[in-house]
Design a protein around this motif. Structure first.
Motif, PDB file in Angstrom:
ATOM      1  N   GLY A 563       0.844  -1.190   0.000  1.00  0.00           N
ATOM      2  CA  GLY A 563       0.000   0.000   0.000  1.00  0.00           C
ATOM      3  C   GLY A 563       0.874   1.233   0.000  1.00  0.00           C
ATOM      4  N   ALA A 564       0.406   2.303  -0.636  1.00  0.00           N
ATOM      5  CA  ALA A 564       1.244   3.500  -0.729  1.00  0.00           C
ATOM      6  C   ALA A 564       0.396   4.719  -1.036  1.00  0.00           C
ATOM      7  CB  ALA A 564       2.313   3.315  -1.802  1.00  0.00           C
ATOM      8  N   LYS A 565       1.005   5.881  -0.852  1.00  0.00           N
ATOM      9  CA  LYS A 565       0.382   7.149  -1.245  1.00  0.00           C
ATOM     10  C   LYS A 565       1.445   8.013  -1.888  1.00  0.00           C
ATOM     11  CE  LYS A 565      -3.046   9.996  -1.578  1.00  0.00           C
ATOM     12  NZ  LYS A 565      -2.415  10.560  -2.808  1.00  0.00           N
ATOM     13  N   THR A 566       1.104   8.583  -3.025  1.00  0.00           N
ATOM     14  CA  THR A 566       2.027   9.461  -3.738  1.00  0.00           C
ATOM     15  C   THR A 566       1.801  10.907  -3.313  1.00  0.00           C
ATOM     16  OG1 THR A 566       0.454   9.690  -5.551  1.00  0.00           O
ATOM     17  CG2 THR A 566       2.102   7.934  -5.728  1.00  0.00           C
ATOM     18  N   GLY A 567       2.761  11.754  -3.639  1.00  0.00           N
ATOM     19  CA  GLY A 567       2.635  13.176  -3.354  1.00  0.00           C
ATOM     20  C   GLY A 567       3.433  13.991  -4.348  1.00  0.00           C
ATOM     21  N   THR A 568       2.814  15.041  -4.869  1.00  0.00           N
ATOM     22  CA  THR A 568       3.491  15.954  -5.795  1.00  0.00           C
ATOM     23  C   THR A 568       3.190  17.376  -5.350  1.00  0.00           C
ATOM     24  OG1 THR A 568       3.178  14.402  -7.618  1.00  0.00           O
ATOM     25  CG2 THR A 568       3.762  16.666  -8.196  1.00  0.00           C
ATOM     26  N   THR A 569       4.208  18.202  -5.205  1.00  0.00           N
ATOM     27  CA  THR A 569       3.988  19.568  -4.732  1.00  0.00           C
ATOM     28  C   THR A 569       3.799  20.520  -5.908  1.00  0.00           C
ATOM     29  OG1 THR A 569       6.374  19.992  -4.642  1.00  0.00           O
ATOM     30  CG2 THR A 569       5.337  19.148  -2.648  1.00  0.00           C
ATOM     31  N   ASN A 570       3.453  21.754  -5.588  1.00  0.00           N
ATOM     32  CA  ASN A 570       3.205  22.758  -6.625  1.00  0.00           C
ATOM     33  C   ASN A 570       4.386  22.864  -7.582  1.00  0.00           C
ATOM     34  OD1 ASN A 570       0.750  23.307  -5.484  1.00  0.00           O
ATOM     35  ND2 ASN A 570       1.428  25.164  -4.405  1.00  0.00           N
ATOM     36  N   ASP A 571       4.063  22.993  -8.850  1.00  0.00           N
ATOM     37  CA  ASP A 571       5.065  23.145  -9.912  1.00  0.00           C
ATOM     38  C   ASP A 571       5.994  21.933 -10.003  1.00  0.00           C
ATOM     39  OD1 ASP A 571       4.086  25.728 -10.522  1.00  0.00           O
ATOM     40  OD2 ASP A 571       5.309  26.579  -8.906  1.00  0.00           O
ATOM     41  N   GLY A 591      13.871  15.019  -5.792  1.00  0.00           N
ATOM     42  CA  GLY A 591      13.861  16.417  -6.209  1.00  0.00           C
ATOM     43  C   GLY A 591      15.259  16.971  -6.355  1.00  0.00           C
ATOM     44  N   PHE A 592      15.337  18.281  -6.484  1.00  0.00           N
ATOM     45  CA  PHE A 592      16.613  18.984  -6.557  1.00  0.00           C
ATOM     46  C   PHE A 592      16.816  19.760  -5.261  1.00  0.00           C
ATOM     47  CE2 PHE A 592      15.467  18.305 -10.971  1.00  0.00           C
ATOM     48  CZ  PHE A 592      16.677  17.949 -11.561  1.00  0.00           C
ATOM     49  N   ASP A 593      18.067  19.870  -4.822  1.00  0.00           N
ATOM     50  CA  ASP A 593      18.336  20.621  -3.596  1.00  0.00           C
ATOM     51  C   ASP A 593      17.872  22.069  -3.735  1.00  0.00           C
ATOM     52  OD1 ASP A 593      19.391  18.461  -2.241  1.00  0.00           O
ATOM     53  OD2 ASP A 593      21.442  18.852  -2.895  1.00  0.00           O
ATOM     54  N   LYS A 594      18.074  22.631  -4.902  1.00  0.00           N
ATOM     55  CA  LYS A 594      17.515  23.943  -5.210  1.00  0.00           C
ATOM     56  C   LYS A 594      16.249  23.684  -6.015  1.00  0.00           C
ATOM     57  CE  LYS A 594      18.638  28.454  -7.194  1.00  0.00           C
ATOM     58  NZ  LYS A 594      19.673  29.258  -7.909  1.00  0.00           N
ATOM     59  N   PRO A 595      15.079  23.785  -5.374  1.00  0.00           N
ATOM     60  CA  PRO A 595      13.839  23.325  -6.008  1.00  0.00           C
ATOM     61  C   PRO A 595      13.596  23.924  -7.393  1.00  0.00           C
ATOM     62  CG  PRO A 595      13.459  23.880  -3.711  1.00  0.00           C
ATOM     63  CD  PRO A 595      14.842  24.350  -4.030  1.00  0.00           C
ATOM     64  N   LYS A 596      13.204  23.052  -8.312  1.00  0.00           N
ATOM     65  CA  LYS A 596      12.789  23.488  -9.642  1.00  0.00           C
ATOM     66  C   LYS A 596      11.824  22.453 -10.202  1.00  0.00           C
ATOM     67  CE  LYS A 596      16.699  21.470 -12.208  1.00  0.00           C
ATOM     68  NZ  LYS A 596      17.812  21.781 -13.145  1.00  0.00           N
ATOM     69  N   SER A 597      11.095  22.827 -11.224  1.00  0.00           N
ATOM     70  CA  SER A 597      10.058  21.962 -11.775  1.00  0.00           C
ATOM     71  C   SER A 597      10.642  20.661 -12.320  1.00  0.00           C
ATOM     72  CB  SER A 597       9.302  22.689 -12.888  1.00  0.00           C
ATOM     73  OG  SER A 597       8.369  21.810 -13.500  1.00  0.00           O
ATOM     74  N   MET A 598       9.933  19.565 -12.021  1.00  0.00           N
ATOM     75  CA  MET A 598      10.292  18.251 -12.568  1.00  0.00           C
ATOM     76  C   MET A 598       9.142  17.705 -13.414  1.00  0.00           C
ATOM     77  SD  MET A 598      12.258  16.379  -9.380  1.00  0.00           S
ATOM     78  CE  MET A 598      10.848  16.521  -8.268  1.00  0.00           C
ATOM     79  N   HIS A 599       8.364  18.606 -13.987  1.00  0.00           N
ATOM     80  CA  HIS A 599       7.221  18.177 -14.788  1.00  0.00           C
ATOM     81  C   HIS A 599       7.651  17.212 -15.892  1.00  0.00           C
ATOM     82  CE1 HIS A 599       3.355  19.432 -17.163  1.00  0.00           C
ATOM     83  NE2 HIS A 599       3.289  18.209 -16.669  1.00  0.00           N
ATOM     84  N   TYR A 600       8.814  17.487 -16.466  1.00  0.00           N
ATOM     85  CA  TYR A 600       9.313  16.657 -17.561  1.00  0.00           C
ATOM     86  C   TYR A 600       9.735  15.264 -17.098  1.00  0.00           C
ATOM     87  CZ  TYR A 600      13.836  18.159 -15.668  1.00  0.00           C
ATOM     88  OH  TYR A 600      14.899  18.413 -14.845  1.00  0.00           O
ATOM     89  N   LEU A 601       9.830  15.062 -15.767  1.00  0.00           N
ATOM     90  CA  LEU A 601      10.208  13.752 -15.233  1.00  0.00           C
ATOM     91  C   LEU A 601       9.006  12.968 -14.705  1.00  0.00           C
ATOM     92  CD1 LEU A 601      13.443  14.673 -13.206  1.00  0.00           C
ATOM     93  CD2 LEU A 601      13.312  13.528 -15.424  1.00  0.00           C
TER      94      LEU A 601
END
Length: 616
Positions: A563-571, A591-601
């Motif tokens: 069982g699991a739950k996913t999570g995606t934050t804004n952008d 993620g990246f240490d300096k947050p940036k969009s990972m939409h492409y991933l």
């Protein structure tokens, strides 16, 4: 009577110093300044030496050592007789007769030094050498020499000869940050002292005379030459035969230098942090820290915790952990291979469901010791992976709702807060099971409003989320909208409550002992029941549906339950995954240490791949 005699001898020694030459006269005024030490009780400083710290994995094998100096003290009766004879014969033949110093030896040294600009010959007994090792500098001045005599006499009053000899053999310097004869055995040969041959014992015994000249690593031949002189000395004094001496000198000496064990730095770094928490818990300081009313009070309590922690580390301890070394190694290798993109990072924690122990921990790609440990230091917004903890489980616990109950997935606003579903989609009335597995945001906020924000946080506060602040008490928390965020460790810790409804803070440390094996610290074994059986059943069903037909499709494990739950934050700045199988519970951040969009991933589902390798 003996004390008076000792003082008389010291005073007479000062007179001898006066008579031996002009250089001594220059130091006489310094000697007079110490006259008060003859009339008062001489107080020796309280000296403590840092002892090594060792961490053991779940199989009892050492995987990490922490030390600046390598020290492994040994008791007098455990020291081989030949070692004792070497030092008595080479350093102080009158050791068992004198009162801490040898007047005739001092006189000879002073006579030799009277024509020199500095002290060249020492005339020191074993007791004086111990004083120099423990209490005084290595400076060659008459001032220091006189203090050495005072302290040596005091030591002889306080301790018997065997104790002094034991301290001496444990505190001699053997080069390369190694102190003590037993430490030298384990450092240069990786054997206990009693397992060394006589030739090996004589070899390491040669070092302290001048650790630079007789450094076995840098100047092996020098050490070997002195070793042979010491062996000859044993033969000349009938400790061994000349035939044995030849045999020992001919024995080949092969060094096996110890290297400091520093395996699995991501895990060991966390263990040290957990040790601090464990000490605070044991002393009740964690509660005081939590209840601190002012910043000044908080700083004072934290300082007390830090001081206790440093004292424990300094004393030398054994930390027995739950580390599954094979799994830790494999998890690190596999996650490193998955993180193919430059600068893309991840962290994870895997907990054993039965023991609630942390068996592996991933702190980040190419992690080095004391780097930023993302597993327990990296606070990030958890997104929808937070919903089970603050919305759904409290809902089932406090109401008559079930997974089959209905909730709207339509547009919804509370004051100025208007959450949106993924892609801006609007849904009608759906079952809670559907809203959960497809992660409808508006449904989650509606349900939090049903039970109330305070109720949601009342349950959340039963866990150990250390970065939750008062400003987080809002409806945005239903979607993981927090001021600072949470860590993978905290998420995995809270998700263990879905194993069976009980909760015990997850931990890596099984127990901490001193060097003699006496128990110092151990986490309490008690568990607190957080969720009732029906809540556990509902939550496990919902989490499994996420994997079967929701946002978690693609996750798999060799387990009868997953069982699991996913999570995606804004952008798309953070991807989360928290879940459990029959054997393990985990939380994963990507993620990246300096947050940036990972939409492409998003379609790559990299965090899914991590789950699939660490949970199988």
């Amino acid at each position: 009577m003996k004390q008076t005699f000792g003082y008389v001898i010291i005073i007479c020694s000062m007179a001898i110093l006066f008579l031996l030459g002009n250089n001594i006269w220059n130091e006489y005024s310094i000697a007079l300044s110490y006259d008060k030490h003859l009339k008062e009780e001489i107080e020796l400083p309280d000296i403590k030496f840092q002892q090594p710290l060792k961490m053991y994995n779940r199989d009892g094998i050492v995987f990490t050592e922490e030390y600046i100096e390598w020290r492994t003290p040994v008791q007098f009766e455990e020291i081989p007789e030949v070692i004792k004879q070497i030092y008595i014969l080479s350093e102080d033949t009158e050791f068992y007769e004198h009162i801490g110093f040898d007047v005739s030896a001092i006189a000879r040294a002073l006579a030799a030094n009277s024509t020199s600009e500095s002290i060249e010959q020492g005339g020191s007994t074993i007791t004086q050498q111990l004083v120099r090792l423990r209490y005084l500098s290595q400076d060659k001045t008459y001032e220091r020499k006189l203090m050495e005599v005072f302290y040596a006499y005091k030591l002889e009053q306080l301790y018997d000869k065997e104790t002094i000899f034991e301290m001496y053999l444990n505190e001699m310097y053997f080069g390369n940050k190694v102190y003590g004869i037993a430490s030298a055995a384990t450092y240069y040969f990786q054997k206990p002292l009693e397992q060394l041959s006589v030739a090996q014992m004589a070899f390491i015994a040669a070092i302290p005379n001048n650790p630079s000249i007789y450094d076995p690593i840098a100047h092996f031949n020098n050490t070997k030459t002195r070793q042979e002189r010491l062996i000859d000395m044993l033969a000349e004094n009938d400790i061994i035969t000349y035939e044995e001496a030849k045999q020992y000198k001919d024995e080949k000496i092969t060094l096996k230098i110890k290297t400091k064990l520093q395996e699995y730095p991501a895990y060991s770094t966390y263990v040290l942090e957990e040790l601090k928490w464990l000490i605070a818990n044991d002393e009740g300081l964690d509660i005081q820290l939590k209840d601190a009313k002012t910043e000044e009070e908080r700083i004072s309590i934290q300082k007390e915790i830090d001081e206790l922690f440093e004292n424990v580390l300094y004393s030398g301890i054994h930390i027995y952990t739950a580390l599954d070394a094979e799994k830790q190694f494999e998890d690190e290798q596999k996650i490193n291979n998955i993180l193919w993109m430059e600068n893309l990072q991840a962290s994870s924690v895997v907990v054993d469901n039965k023991s609630r122990e942390i068996v592996s921990l991933y702190a980040g790609k190419n992690y080095k010791k004391f780097d930023f440990n993302r597993a327990f230091q990296g606070t990030r917004q958890p997104g929808s992976s937070f919903k089970p903890l603050i919305v759904y489980a409290p809902l089932f616990e406090t109401t008559n709702y079930s997974p089959n109950s209905t909730v709207s997935g339509g547009a919804y606003c509370i004051s100025n807060f208007c959450p949106q579903n993924y892609g801006g989609a609007i849904y009608g009335n759906v079952s809670i099971a559907t809203a959960f597995k497809h992660s409808y945001n508006t449904s989650a906020v509606r349900l939090l409003n049903t039970i109330g924000v305070n109720t949601g946080f009342e349950y959340l506060n039963k866990f150990h989320f250390n970065s939750i602040v008062e400003q987080d008490y809002s409806y945005a928390a239903a979607l993981g909208g927090l001021t600072y965020g949470v860590t993978p460790l905290e998420m995995a810790d809270a998700y263990t409550s879905f194993i069976d409804g009980s909760y015990q803070q997850v931990h890596s440390i099984r127990e901490v002992t001193d060097l003699e094996g006496n128990l110092l610290y151990k986490w309490p074994a008690e568990k607190e029941v957080i969720w009732s059986p029906h809540t556990v059943q509902y939550m496990r069903t919902l989490l499994s549906e996420v994997v079967r037909s929701g946002t978690g499709v693609g996750l798999h494990a060799n387990s009868t339950y997953i069982g699991a739950k996913t999570g995606t934050t804004n952008d798309y700045k953070d991807f989360w995954l928290a879940g459990l199988t029959d054997e393990y519970t985990t939380a994963i951040w990507l993620g990246f240490d300096k947050p940036k969009s990972m939409h492409y991933l998003e379609d790559d589902q990299i965090h899914f791949k991590i789950f699939n390798v660490i949970m199988n």
